[in-house]
Motif scaffolding. Structure first.
Motif, PDB file in Angstrom:
ATOM      1  N   PRO A 456     -14.084  -0.071  24.107  1.00 42.85           N
ATOM      2  CA  PRO A 456     -14.805   0.866  23.079  1.00 42.85           C
ATOM      3  C   PRO A 456     -14.558   2.534  23.235  1.00 42.85           C
ATOM      4  CG  PRO A 456     -16.456  -1.079  23.483  1.00 42.85           C
ATOM      5  CD  PRO A 456     -14.899  -1.210  24.427  1.00 42.85           C
ATOM      6  N   ALA A 457     -14.431   3.201  22.445  1.00 39.58           N
ATOM      7  CA  ALA A 457     -14.248   4.681  22.426  1.00 39.58           C
ATOM      8  C   ALA A 457     -15.119   5.168  23.519  1.00 39.58           C
ATOM      9  CB  ALA A 457     -14.004   5.454  21.424  1.00 39.58           C
ATOM     10  N   GLY A 458     -16.446   4.760  23.598  1.00 37.10           N
ATOM     11  CA  GLY A 458     -17.388   5.475  24.280  1.00 37.10           C
ATOM     12  C   GLY A 458     -17.597   5.037  25.646  1.00 37.10           C
ATOM     13  N   THR A 459     -16.668   4.284  26.119  1.00 34.98           N
ATOM     14  CA  THR A 459     -16.681   3.751  27.376  1.00 34.98           C
ATOM     15  C   THR A 459     -15.514   4.000  28.231  1.00 34.98           C
ATOM     16  OG1 THR A 459     -15.502   1.454  26.852  1.00 34.98           O
ATOM     17  CG2 THR A 459     -18.032   1.640  26.310  1.00 34.98           C
ATOM     18  N   GLU A 460     -15.564   3.657  29.675  1.00 38.70           N
ATOM     19  CA  GLU A 460     -14.394   3.870  30.390  1.00 38.70           C
ATOM     20  C   GLU A 460     -14.175   2.315  31.323  1.00 38.70           C
ATOM     21  OE1 GLU A 460     -14.186   6.963  32.604  1.00 38.70           O
ATOM     22  OE2 GLU A 460     -14.013   8.551  31.026  1.00 38.70           O
ATOM     23  N   VAL A 461     -13.087   2.204  31.788  1.00 37.33           N
ATOM     24  CA  VAL A 461     -12.932   0.966  32.756  1.00 37.33           C
ATOM     25  C   VAL A 461     -13.323   1.375  33.916  1.00 37.33           C
ATOM     26  CG1 VAL A 461     -11.341  -0.861  33.691  1.00 37.33           C
ATOM     27  CG2 VAL A 461     -11.256  -0.029  31.335  1.00 37.33           C
ATOM     28  N   LEU A 462     -14.048   0.932  34.681  1.00 37.07           N
ATOM     29  CA  LEU A 462     -14.643   1.070  36.212  1.00 37.07           C
ATOM     30  C   LEU A 462     -13.495   0.393  37.028  1.00 37.07           C
ATOM     31  CD1 LEU A 462     -16.740   2.114  37.991  1.00 37.07           C
ATOM     32  CD2 LEU A 462     -17.692  -0.115  37.984  1.00 37.07           C
ATOM     33  N   ASP A 463     -12.767   1.404  37.591  1.00 34.91           N
ATOM     34  CA  ASP A 463     -11.739   0.923  38.426  1.00 34.91           C
ATOM     35  C   ASP A 463     -12.382   0.605  39.871  1.00 34.91           C
ATOM     36  OD1 ASP A 463      -9.432   0.332  39.885  1.00 34.91           O
ATOM     37  OD2 ASP A 463      -8.351   2.273  39.099  1.00 34.91           O
ATOM     38  N   TRP A 492      -7.488 -15.980  37.513  1.00 33.64           N
ATOM     39  CA  TRP A 492      -6.906 -14.793  37.972  1.00 33.64           C
ATOM     40  C   TRP A 492      -5.800 -14.524  38.853  1.00 33.64           C
ATOM     41  CZ3 TRP A 492      -7.383 -13.314  42.905  1.00 33.64           C
ATOM     42  CH2 TRP A 492      -8.435 -14.126  43.458  1.00 33.64           C
ATOM     43  N   TRP A 493      -5.621 -15.616  39.748  1.00 34.17           N
ATOM     44  CA  TRP A 493      -4.660 -15.343  40.653  1.00 34.17           C
ATOM     45  C   TRP A 493      -3.252 -15.772  40.098  1.00 34.17           C
ATOM     46  CZ3 TRP A 493      -8.890 -18.641  40.520  1.00 34.17           C
ATOM     47  CH2 TRP A 493      -8.729 -19.960  40.022  1.00 34.17           C
ATOM     48  N   TYR A 494      -3.159 -16.212  38.956  1.00 33.67           N
ATOM     49  CA  TYR A 494      -1.936 -16.006  38.335  1.00 33.67           C
ATOM     50  C   TYR A 494      -1.558 -14.901  37.793  1.00 33.67           C
ATOM     51  CZ  TYR A 494      -1.913 -21.280  38.275  1.00 33.67           C
ATOM     52  OH  TYR A 494      -1.907 -22.765  38.507  1.00 33.67           O
ATOM     53  N   PHE A 495      -2.514 -13.852  37.502  1.00 37.49           N
ATOM     54  CA  PHE A 495      -1.870 -12.529  37.127  1.00 37.49           C
ATOM     55  C   PHE A 495      -1.597 -11.559  38.231  1.00 37.49           C
ATOM     56  CE2 PHE A 495      -4.260 -14.873  33.767  1.00 37.49           C
ATOM     57  CZ  PHE A 495      -3.776 -14.469  32.601  1.00 37.49           C
ATOM     58  N   GLY A 496      -0.670 -10.586  37.982  1.00 34.55           N
ATOM     59  CA  GLY A 496      -0.600  -9.468  38.732  1.00 34.55           C
ATOM     60  C   GLY A 496      -2.019  -8.629  38.928  1.00 34.55           C
ATOM     61  N   THR A 497      -1.675  -7.255  39.578  1.00 30.51           N
ATOM     62  CA  THR A 497      -2.939  -6.462  39.455  1.00 30.51           C
ATOM     63  C   THR A 497      -2.842  -5.740  38.108  1.00 30.51           C
ATOM     64  OG1 THR A 497      -2.314  -5.908  41.754  1.00 30.51           O
ATOM     65  CG2 THR A 497      -3.623  -4.315  40.544  1.00 30.51           C
ATOM     66  N   ASN A 498      -4.102  -5.476  37.736  1.00 27.41           N
ATOM     67  CA  ASN A 498      -4.243  -5.049  36.294  1.00 27.41           C
ATOM     68  C   ASN A 498      -3.769  -3.517  36.330  1.00 27.41           C
ATOM     69  OD1 ASN A 498      -6.564  -3.287  37.068  1.00 27.41           O
ATOM     70  ND2 ASN A 498      -7.754  -5.197  37.146  1.00 27.41           N
ATOM     71  N   GLN A 499      -3.317  -3.018  35.139  1.00 28.16           N
ATOM     72  CA  GLN A 499      -3.011  -1.699  34.967  1.00 28.16           C
ATOM     73  C   GLN A 499      -3.948  -1.004  33.968  1.00 28.16           C
ATOM     74  OE1 GLN A 499      -0.168  -0.061  36.228  1.00 28.16           O
ATOM     75  NE2 GLN A 499      -0.056  -2.203  37.479  1.00 28.16           N
ATOM     76  N   VAL A 500      -4.684   0.002  34.478  1.00 24.46           N
ATOM     77  CA  VAL A 500      -5.682   0.641  33.695  1.00 24.46           C
ATOM     78  C   VAL A 500      -5.075   1.830  32.941  1.00 24.46           C
ATOM     79  CG1 VAL A 500      -7.894   1.922  33.631  1.00 24.46           C
ATOM     80  CG2 VAL A 500      -7.498  -0.211  35.187  1.00 24.46           C
ATOM     81  N   TYR A 501      -5.320   1.858  31.713  1.00 18.53           N
ATOM     82  CA  TYR A 501      -4.874   3.255  30.773  1.00 18.53           C
ATOM     83  C   TYR A 501      -5.957   3.790  30.171  1.00 18.53           C
ATOM     84  CZ  TYR A 501      -0.520   0.723  31.231  1.00 18.53           C
ATOM     85  OH  TYR A 501       0.735   0.024  31.750  1.00 18.53           O
ATOM     86  N   ASP A 502      -6.034   4.814  29.352  1.00 16.84           N
ATOM     87  CA  ASP A 502      -7.115   5.733  28.918  1.00 16.84           C
ATOM     88  C   ASP A 502      -7.943   4.725  28.041  1.00 16.84           C
ATOM     89  OD1 ASP A 502      -6.412   7.934  30.354  1.00 16.84           O
ATOM     90  OD2 ASP A 502      -5.367   9.004  28.659  1.00 16.84           O
ATOM     91  N   ASP A 503      -7.136   3.874  27.166  1.00 18.37           N
ATOM     92  CA  ASP A 503      -7.932   3.052  25.950  1.00 18.37           C
ATOM     93  C   ASP A 503      -7.729   1.772  26.160  1.00 18.37           C
ATOM     94  OD1 ASP A 503      -5.305   3.112  25.475  1.00 18.37           O
ATOM     95  OD2 ASP A 503      -5.282   3.454  23.418  1.00 18.37           O
ATOM     96  N   HIS A 504      -7.156   1.183  27.370  1.00 17.98           N
ATOM     97  CA  HIS A 504      -7.154  -0.374  27.245  1.00 17.98           C
ATOM     98  C   HIS A 504      -6.567  -0.616  28.800  1.00 17.98           C
ATOM     99  CE1 HIS A 504      -3.059   0.875  26.701  1.00 17.98           C
ATOM    100  NE2 HIS A 504      -2.538  -0.261  27.163  1.00 17.98           N
ATOM    101  N   ILE A 505      -6.648  -1.757  28.977  1.00 12.06           N
ATOM    102  CA  ILE A 505      -6.496  -2.621  30.444  1.00 12.06           C
ATOM    103  C   ILE A 505      -5.268  -3.462  29.946  1.00 12.06           C
ATOM    104  CG2 ILE A 505      -8.537  -4.159  30.229  1.00 12.06           C
ATOM    105  CD1 ILE A 505      -8.730  -3.741  33.288  1.00 12.06           C
TER     106      ILE A 505
END
Length: 559
Positions: A456-463, A492-505
């Motif tokens: 959502p536009a009014g939020t940010e991903v907490l890294d 989650w162990w099948y996935f690599g490290t997530n990549q965080v962008y301004d509007d998505h992850i």
């Protein structure tokens, strides 16, 4: 703030001689668009198409080793072809220098101890022979273009592929190894390390090869040890082409294609790439390129970064072999009998597409719109593409399941949902933390998957990998907790490290067995308002027809 879900519908074609082509454009009837436009792109040579494809490659976000190579390899070849014609493109040349050097550094850091490369860099990314061959191909082309390539990295890559060839001979139980071996032989030949005895054996087993595998092993033998078998192989490619009004194509058996990253588009591109080197004057090269042009997607690329790279390599070879940069003719377009665009082939203009655009308001809402493409007589070809972009309200977007099912839900952070039923929420207060839970259902095993979720536009991903969060509070670095192994979800162990962008992850997974997976992350709620949230998306990167989209939703942030 309102977000929307854009949809694009595209058509493309080629005019080889003077005449006109009619395309009918109709607005969708299943929903009322919020807005959009009709865009027409016309290129008087393959150079214009190539430059658009290079721009498409700039838009990919993933950090795989494949993309590292795809990011510079076709740029190298397009620039080399242009320079061979005594022309230049300073902007492309300057951009390429920095990109190649950065890619060389990343490839050096990502090389595994055995000399190969995995799909992405990381401790769990085992060397992959297809990726490793593609990397070596990139190193060869970079060295040919005058860039410095580390001898140690180069030699280790060659040795890895040589060892793999000897220890993994193709057989009936592993049919993809035939095509894989063809690619490795081709790259080793480019690196001046051909293995002609094994390549000759593979040529004798050509019935086990796909069209693209035949094309590559045919090039190896024709360039190093020409004989009647290689001639017969290229003759077979001539006779096996399926011709239609769209052009010529070669059919690909879909069995085992994920092992080689091959798809219909990739297959087409590699065959055209080989034929253009073998006999660029053949009408089949023109027909094969016409088919490839017709299947560009709405972005201007082809299906994936890998397929787009090979399509651009094919374009470079066709440009090199046919001297297509010498076209001379005028062209134009009309929309509902009103002038829409004009252009002239030849000179510096051949590097730039003629682009015309109009809003949906200027189109007939209930009747087909007549888009007429015209060109005068003269040498050269006109390539065109029309894209209708329409905007759909996010909240009306329905979930899509084409081999992948994905749902998204929001929960107040800190709840123990493993021991109690938690109710999803669609609102939160400024300053709250919200847990986002993505559930991915996979009925069959998939390879090379990308999952991304828009916030959502009014939020940010907490890294949580940072020592300080966006709201200034001290955080603990995330690590595996043996007392709570499912804190980050399931699988989650099948996935690599997530990549965080301004509007998505986003996440990447090289392989996922059939099953259900859960991924979680945390949002910081910052700005009040009611927000339309773009659906979460999952897709196989090299086979994007296998995909899933969650339902669109609204999320409210209260003061």
């Amino acid at each position: 703030m309102a977000f929307s879900a854009p949809q694009a519908f595209a058509t493309a074609g080629v005019l080889d001689e003077g005449g006109e082509r009619l395309e009918l454009v109709s607005l969708p009837r299943s929903f009322e668009p919020l807005g959009g436009h009709l865009r027409l792109e016309m290129a008087s040579s393959l150079a214009g198409v190539a430059f658009e494809g290079l721009e498409v490659l700039e838009g990919y976000e993933h950090e795989s080793i494949e993309y590292t190579v795809s990011h510079f390899l076709p740029n190298l070849e397009i620039l080399r072809v242009i320079q061979e014609f005594g022309l230049d493109e300073p902007e492309l040349r300057d951009r390429l220098d920095a990109r190649v050097r950065a890619s060389m550094e990343r490839l050096g850091q990502g090389q595994n101890y055995d000399g190969g490369w995995g799909w992405y860099t990381g401790v769990n990314s085992e060397s992959n022979p297809v990726i490793s061959a593609y990397v070596l191909m990139g190193l060869v082309h970079a060295e040919q273009a005058g860039y410095q390539v580390n001898d140690y990295i180069f030699e280790n890559a060659v040795q890895y592929l040589l060892n793999y060839l000897v220890n993994n001979l193709p057989d009936a139980e592993h049919p993809w190894l035939y095509d894989q071996a063809a690619l490795i032989h081709f790259v080793l030949s480019q690196a001046d390390f051909p293995v002609l005895d094994l390549a000759s054996d593979l040529l004798d087993q050509r019935d086990q090869l796909s069209p693209w595998g035949q094309a590559l092993i045919g090039l190896v033998m024709a360039q190093n040890a020409p004989d009647a078998r290689a001639d017969a192989l290229f003759s077979n490619l001539q006779t096996s082409a399926v011709r239609s009004a769209t052009g010529a194509r070669w059919e690909l058996d879909q069995a085992g294609t994920w092992q080689t990253l091959s798809s219909e588009v990739f297959n087409q591109a590699v065959v055209v790439y080989a034929l253009a080197q073998r006999d660029p004057a053949s009408p089949l090269v023109t027909d094969g390129m016409r088919y490839l042009m017709a299947y560009r997607d709405a972005s201007g690329g082809w299906q994936s970064s890998y397929a787009t790279s090979w399509a651009l390599l094919a374009i470079a070879e066709v440009m090199r072999g046919t001297a297509e940069l010498g076209g001379e003719f005028a062209f134009s377009a009309s929309l509902n009998e009103n002038p829409f665009a004009t252009g002239q082939a030849g000179g510096a203009e051949q590097f730039t597409e003629v682009v015309a655009e109009t809003s949906l308001e200027s189109l007939l809402p209930d009747l087909p719109n007549a888009l007429t493409i015209q060109r005068e007589a003269g040498t050269g070809r006109l390539y065109y593409r029309a894209i209708l972009d329409v905007v759909q309200p996010v909240e009306s977007v329905e979930a899509l399941n084409r081999g992948l099912g994905i749902t998204r839900a929001y929960y107040p952070a800190g709840l123990d949902c493993a021991s109690q039923d938690c109710r999803a929420v669609d609102s939160a207060k400024v300053g709250d933390l919200v847990t986002v839970r993505l559930t991915l259902n996979i009925p069959n095993a998939v390879h090379y998957l990308r999952l991304e979720d828009y916030i959502p536009a009014g939020t940010e991903v907490l890294d949580l990998s940072l020592k300080t969060s966006q709201i200034g509070e001290a955080q603990q670095e995330v690590s595996y907790d043996p007392l709570d192994p499912l804190a980050r979800g399931w699988g989650w162990w099948y996935f690599g490290t997530n990549q965080v962008y301004d509007d998505h992850i986003a996440w990447l997974a090289e392989y996922l067995p059939a099953g259900t997976y859960e991924l979680t992350y945390t949002l910081v709620v910052l700005q009040p308002g009611t927000y339309q949230v773009i659906p979460a998306q999952a897709r196989q990167m090299y086979f994007p027809e296998v995909q899933g989209i969650s339902q669109g939703s609204l999320f409210e942030v209260v003061p």
